[in-house]
Design a protein around this motif. Structure first.
Motif, PDB file in Angstrom:
ATOM      1  N   ASN A 249       0.912  -1.336   0.039  1.00 55.94           N
ATOM      2  CA  ASN A 249      -0.130   0.018  -0.007  1.00 55.94           C
ATOM      3  C   ASN A 249       0.699   1.155  -0.126  1.00 55.94           C
ATOM      4  O   ASN A 249       0.657   2.287  -0.699  1.00 55.94           O
ATOM      5  CB  ASN A 249      -0.830  -0.196   1.208  1.00 55.94           C
ATOM      6  N   SER A 254       0.816   6.227  -1.367  1.00 57.21           N
ATOM      7  CA  SER A 254       1.547   7.107  -0.310  1.00 57.21           C
ATOM      8  C   SER A 254       2.554   8.186  -0.876  1.00 57.21           C
ATOM      9  O   SER A 254       3.526   7.918  -0.254  1.00 57.21           O
ATOM     10  CB  SER A 254       1.643   6.666   1.006  1.00 57.21           C
ATOM     11  N   MET A 346      -1.610   2.927   6.582  1.00 55.76           N
ATOM     12  CA  MET A 346      -2.309   1.585   6.995  1.00 55.76           C
ATOM     13  C   MET A 346      -2.964   1.432   5.835  1.00 55.76           C
ATOM     14  O   MET A 346      -3.774   2.192   5.041  1.00 55.76           O
ATOM     15  CB  MET A 346      -3.043   1.313   8.177  1.00 55.76           C
ATOM     16  N   LYS A 453       4.353  -6.969   8.460  1.00 56.30           N
ATOM     17  CA  LYS A 453       3.710  -7.238   9.380  1.00 56.30           C
ATOM     18  C   LYS A 453       3.044  -8.764   9.556  1.00 56.30           C
ATOM     19  O   LYS A 453       3.065  -9.306   8.391  1.00 56.30           O
ATOM     20  CB  LYS A 453       2.235  -6.538   9.406  1.00 56.30           C
TER      21      LYS A 453
HETATM   22  O1  DBH Z   1       2.647   0.341   6.633  1.00 54.43           O
HETATM   23  C1  DBH Z   1       1.777   0.414   6.098  1.00 54.43           C
HETATM   24  O2  DBH Z   1       0.708  -0.273   5.776  1.00 54.43           O
HETATM   25  C2  DBH Z   1       1.932   1.830   5.334  1.00 54.43           C
HETATM   26  C3  DBH Z   1       2.917   2.524   5.676  1.00 54.43           C
HETATM   27  C4  DBH Z   1       2.912   3.829   4.844  1.00 54.43           C
HETATM   28  C5  DBH Z   1       0.869   2.289   4.376  1.00 54.43           C
HETATM   29  O3  DBH Z   1      -0.234   1.192   4.159  1.00 54.43           O
HETATM   30  C6  DBH Z   1       0.829   3.688   3.846  1.00 54.43           C
HETATM   31  C7  DBH Z   1       1.996   4.280   3.973  1.00 54.43           C
HETATM   32  O4  DBH Z   1      -0.071   3.848   2.971  1.00 54.43           O
END
Ligand code: DBH
Ligand code: AMP
Length: 549
Positions: A249, A254, A346, A453
């Motif tokens: 992700n 991001s 996340m 994770k």
């Molecule tokens: O850890 C992640 O899942 C995560 C970290 C940074 C994420 O999903 C994201 C940016 O979009």
């Protein structure tokens, strides 16, 4: 092949209540834009610009313009349709950082079908589960990567399924359908899809025995992608190096591959995560931006002093996925000559960024603030009461791009979300007076192994399947390099297997390599209380405490 059996409608868990949907539409966050039109629209805007640079499945260097990428995606979409893939169907995509990854993902989007984003590290336990649980119509995978033959994996997975997906192979296809054969099909018009329906299923690191799938909608995700691109200063001049697995992700959104392609920039796919490969590509491709997990950022810092490469084009280094210690964070600007951006995100939604013009102290010591003013943040104590301002507690969140429920998981959803729709992140945080989040710890039963994770319960279930294992508890053990590693405490009966044999057993069960415990501790028994066994939570807690000094 008919996909009639597969037309299970997506549960309505993906939907936000209408009053919130109205708020997000009214604010201009949710628009009619969809992932089906994404690439055709970009190709019309940025036709001859370079979209993607990288190796292909056969190891050849490729550079695709927006027009070429769109043409490829549209032909592959037709090929997938000829295999029976229809709008609304799920397609498990397991590709490494090769140019076909972008072609296939946009092909699936174009059909209005939903990619399920598997990682190259996944094996039969995970892939079999995704295919079954998401009732996949197709599984697209590379022939071979990093010394592993995925065709063998495809054979194993399909043999175990009642309704196996169509298997499509990037590279040498053996008995399967070759991705290249799909390119012979003539382009199809793009699907007309509901922007507020699920666009794909993303993976959660999870906390439970079975992985959870995350339905993200066109509207919610595109909002986060557009805003992320804006916050991170991404434009047509951005040249992003993708080092992390492309389907994760973070590098996807991001602002990631999607943010860069939305803005007309160039995505450069790194074939391996080594600093040497990355530094050569930064120099050769004049890279302006990259995203890393903390262990890789640390590897870059330590490799920098030994390297002669010219990294002067690099403007922003994003670090996220796990806590980046301040001592390492403060070295980024002086030693790599670029701005650090911390990213706390996340796959369920909420993403926080330090802003590029924040003062150095904020950049080094916080994990950033949310994308949106409509990201609602709650910090609660163990009893569910709000902590006083600046206090530390459980982070819950709700907002325009945070899910209201996992895919087909009503029971888990009833505890993972509050009645009023807040997602319980399982993270322990505090919020500074300026609204920046500092991650202080974690309450969920998960190991964060350098950004990867691992759900404790999932690994425990596989351990307990061994005939000599009576009970198992999997906990995080502090590690200087990865932040955490995985330790399994195991109670056996009869002659204990060797730790190596137990790890081999997990591998044979088809568990991804990163989930195999780093250490196995055999113990005679787990602690009990006067009335019997303690809860698994307390048990994991007690065992993890043995690592604290
Ligand atoms: O850890 C992640 O899942 C995560 C970290 C940074 C994420 O999903 C994201 C940016 O979009
Ligand atoms: P997932 O839900 O599997 O996408 O994983 C997201 C989780 O990764 C978050 O809930 C955090 O536990 C962790 N995480 C992501 N980014 C950071 C960060 N910058 N600092 C600390 N933890 C992070």
């Amino acid at each position: 092949m008919t996909t009639g059996l597969r037309r299970t409608a997506l549960a309505d868990t993906a939907r936000h209540p209408e009053e919130f949907a109205e708020l997000y539409r009214g604010a201009g966050y949710w628009t009619p834009e969809t992932f089906a039109q994404f690439l055709p629209e970009r190709a019309a805007l940025f036709g001859d610009r370079t979209a993607v640079v990288g190796l292909d499945a056969r190891g050849a260097q490729r550079r695709l313009t927006y027009r070429e990428l769109d043409e490829a995606a549209s032909r592959i979409a037709s090929g997938l349709a000829a295999l029976g893939v229809r709008a609304g169907d799920r397609v498990v995509v397991q590709l490494p950082n090769i140019v076909e990854y972008t072609e296939v993902v946009f092909a699936v989007f174009r059909l209005g079908a939903l990619p399920v984003f598997a990682l190259p590290a996944h094996r039969s336990a995970e892939i079999g589960f995704f295919c079954r649980f998401a009732d996949a119509a197709a599984y697209v995978v590379a022939a071979e990567n990093g010394g592993f033959d995925y065709r063998g994996l495809a054979r194993e997975v399909t043999a175990a399924l009642d309704v196996p997906p169509a298997v499509v192979i990037a590279g040498d296809a053996a008995e399967f359908t070759a991705l290249d054969a799909l390119r012979a099909h003539d382009p199809l018009p793009t699907a007309d899809v509901d922007p507020e329906s699920a666009a794909f299923l993303q993976l959660s690191g999870g906390t439970t025995g079975t992985p959870k799938l995350i339905p993200r909608t066109h509207s919610d995700y595109l909002y986060s992608v557009r805003e992320s691109a804006r916050i991170c200063g991404v434009d047509a001049g951005t040249r992003m190096l993708v080092v992390l697995p492309a389907a994760h992700n973070f590098p996807m959104s991001s602002p990631g591959i999607l943010g860069v392609l939305h803005s007309g920039g160039t995505v450069v796919l790194a074939p391996d995560p080594s600093p040497d490969t990355a530094f050569s590509l930064i120099e050769r491709e004049a890279i302006t931006m990259a995203s890393l997990v903390p262990p890789l950022a640390m590897a870059w810092l330590s490799a920098r002093s030994r390297s002669e490469h010219d990294l002067s084009s690099l403007q922003v280094l994003q670090v996220g996925g796990a806590k980046f210690p301040a001592e390492a964070a403060k070295r980024v600007r002086p030693e790599l000559g670029c701005t650090l951006q911390q990213v706390f995100g996340m796959a369920e939604g909420l993403v926080n960024y330090t802003r590029l013009d924040d003062d150095e102290d904020t950049i080094v010591t916080t994990q950033g603030r949310p994308i949106s003013v409509h990201d609602e943040i709650r910090v609660l104590d163990d009893d569910g009461a709000p902590v006083p301002a600046g206090g530390t507690g459980h982070l819950l969140t709700r907002g325009p791009y945070t899910i209201r429920g996992y895919y087909n998981a009503p029971e888990h959803n009833s505890t993972a979300f509050t009645d009023d729709g807040f997602y319980r992140t399982g993270d322990i945080v505090r919020v500074t007076e300026h609204g920046y989040i500092v991650v202080e710890g974690r309450a969920k039963d998960q190991i964060n192994r350098g950004g990867e994770k691992i759900a404790a319960e999932e690994v425990e279930n596989h351990l307990i399947a061994h005939p000599a294992v009576l009970d198992a508890a999997v906990v995080a053990m502090p590690d200087r390099y990865l932040g955490e590693r995985t330790c399994a405490f195991v109670v056996t009966e009869g002659e204990a297997p060797k730790a190596l044999a137990l790890k081999a057993f997990l591998r044979e069960r088809g568990l991804a390599g990163y989930k195999i415990p780093d250490k196995v501790h055999f113990v005679d028994a787990f602690p009990v209380t006067g009335v019997g066994k303690i809860s698994r939570n307390e048990l994991r807690h007690a065992l993890a405490a043995t690592f604290e000094n």
